[in-house]
Design an enzyme around this catalytic site. Structure first.
Site, PDB file in Angstrom:
ATOM      1  N   ARG A  40       0.817  -1.216   0.000  1.00 36.02           N
ATOM      2  CA  ARG A  40       0.000   0.000   0.000  1.00 36.02           C
ATOM      3  C   ARG A  40       0.859   1.279   0.000  1.00 36.02           C
ATOM      4  NH1 ARG A  40      -5.461   1.833   1.275  1.00 36.02           N
ATOM      5  NH2 ARG A  40      -5.432   3.640   2.645  1.00 36.02           N
ATOM      6  N   ILE A  66      -7.066   7.932  -1.590  1.00 36.62           N
ATOM      7  CA  ILE A  66      -6.993   6.468  -1.614  1.00 36.62           C
ATOM      8  C   ILE A  66      -7.877   6.027  -0.453  1.00 36.62           C
ATOM      9  CG2 ILE A  66      -4.814   6.552  -0.288  1.00 36.62           C
ATOM     10  CD1 ILE A  66      -4.022   3.873  -1.427  1.00 36.62           C
ATOM     11  N   SER A  67      -8.789   5.078  -0.712  1.00 39.33           N
ATOM     12  CA  SER A  67      -9.761   4.688   0.303  1.00 39.33           C
ATOM     13  C   SER A  67      -9.091   4.036   1.511  1.00 39.33           C
ATOM     14  CB  SER A  67     -10.778   3.715  -0.289  1.00 39.33           C
ATOM     15  OG  SER A  67     -11.368   4.251  -1.451  1.00 39.33           O
ATOM     16  N   GLN A  68      -9.793   4.112   2.653  1.00 36.47           N
ATOM     17  CA  GLN A  68      -9.389   3.440   3.884  1.00 36.47           C
ATOM     18  C   GLN A  68      -9.247   1.923   3.612  1.00 36.47           C
ATOM     19  OE1 GLN A  68     -12.754   3.333   6.390  1.00 36.47           O
ATOM     20  NE2 GLN A  68     -11.625   2.943   8.284  1.00 36.47           N
ATOM     21  N   PRO A  69      -8.224   1.268   4.174  1.00 31.44           N
ATOM     22  CA  PRO A  69      -8.033  -0.165   3.916  1.00 31.44           C
ATOM     23  C   PRO A  69      -9.299  -0.992   4.150  1.00 31.44           C
ATOM     24  CG  PRO A  69      -6.161   0.707   5.131  1.00 31.44           C
ATOM     25  CD  PRO A  69      -7.144   1.819   5.032  1.00 31.44           C
TER      26      PRO A  69
END
Ligand code: SAH
Length: 225
Positions: A40, A66-69
């Site tokens: 990531r 970038i989206s949250q994991p």
């Protein structure tokens, strides 16, 4: 990068899986493995590398994120991706979600409306060896008819409603995962196509940046970074 640094990112990815994903209901081992293996930190701006595995979305410039994991994992798990599935992602951003899908063995088509982000994602994915991902620059709010039908369509930006054309681009048994709501708060929806019937399930509440273009928010220029 030194061996120590590589090991430390590896440990952070492992911790992310064990503390943010597994306890919150991500149980598909193939999703968890992909989240552990995809680096990531390669998908965030250099200044944020240290925060890459934290439990939050991060800015990738151009007022996008970038989206949250957890959200990436939840969308991927909901989509029931199996190897060799043909997957369309709308709103490629950094390319991270696409990399997770490719890591799981999918053939991935990505559409990203911002040319700078599309170019960066394309170069990054090639450099990291994700050969089954193709990134297109353009408006994906009405899908990508040229390569339809898809086993899975993932929309990574908030839509005001489900664009009907996306359902038409699903294969029999295909799954559409899309955040639908207003500009500030959405529900993640899973739509499943069986013949002419579609079943809809509501999953987690979420907050995505807005979907632009013809099937998105009229005149939306972006309210969050
Ligand atoms: N999945 C991404 C996060 C995406 S953020 C990741 O893993 O990093 C949402 C992205 O959707 C932004 O990059 C934005 O430019 C893009 N986007 C918004 N509207 C779009 C549209 N109509 N077609 C394609 N991309 C769009």
């Amino acid at each position: 990068m030194s061996m120590d640094t590589a090991n430390s990112f590896d440990n952070r990815a492992r911790d992310m899986v064990e503390t943010q994903l597994r306890p919150r209901g991500i149980r598909d081992e193939r999703v968890l493995e992909a989240m552990r293996l995809v680096p990531r930190h390669e998908f965030v701006p250099v200044g944020l590398v240290d925060a890459a595995y934290e439990d939050r979305p991060l800015s990738i410039g151009e007022r996008e994120t970038i989206s949250q994991p957890y959200i990436v994992a939840a969308m991927t798990q909901a989509a029931r991706v199996t190897p060799a599935d043909k997957v369309l992602e709308i709103g490629g951003g950094s390319g991270y979600q696409a990399a997770i899908l490719a890591q799981m063995g999918a053939l991935v088509y990505v559409v990203e409306i911002n040319p700078r982000l599309a170019d960066e994602a394309r170069a990054r994915l090639a450099r990291l060896g994700f050969e089954t991902v193709t990134v297109f620059t353009g408006d994906g709010s009405e899908g990508l008819p040229d390569h339809a039908p898809y086993d899975v369509i993932i929309v990574s930006a908030a839509a005001p409603k489900v664009p009907p054309v996306l359902l038409e681009q699903l294969a029999e048994g295909g799954r559409l995962v899309i955040p639908v709501g207003n500009l500030y708060q959405q529900d993640l929806l899973l739509l499943w196509r069986h013949g002419e019937e579609t079943t809809t399930r509501r999953l987690d509440p979420c907050q995505f940046v807005p979907l632009r273009g013809r099937g998105g928010w009229p005149g939306e220029r972006g309210v969050r970074g």
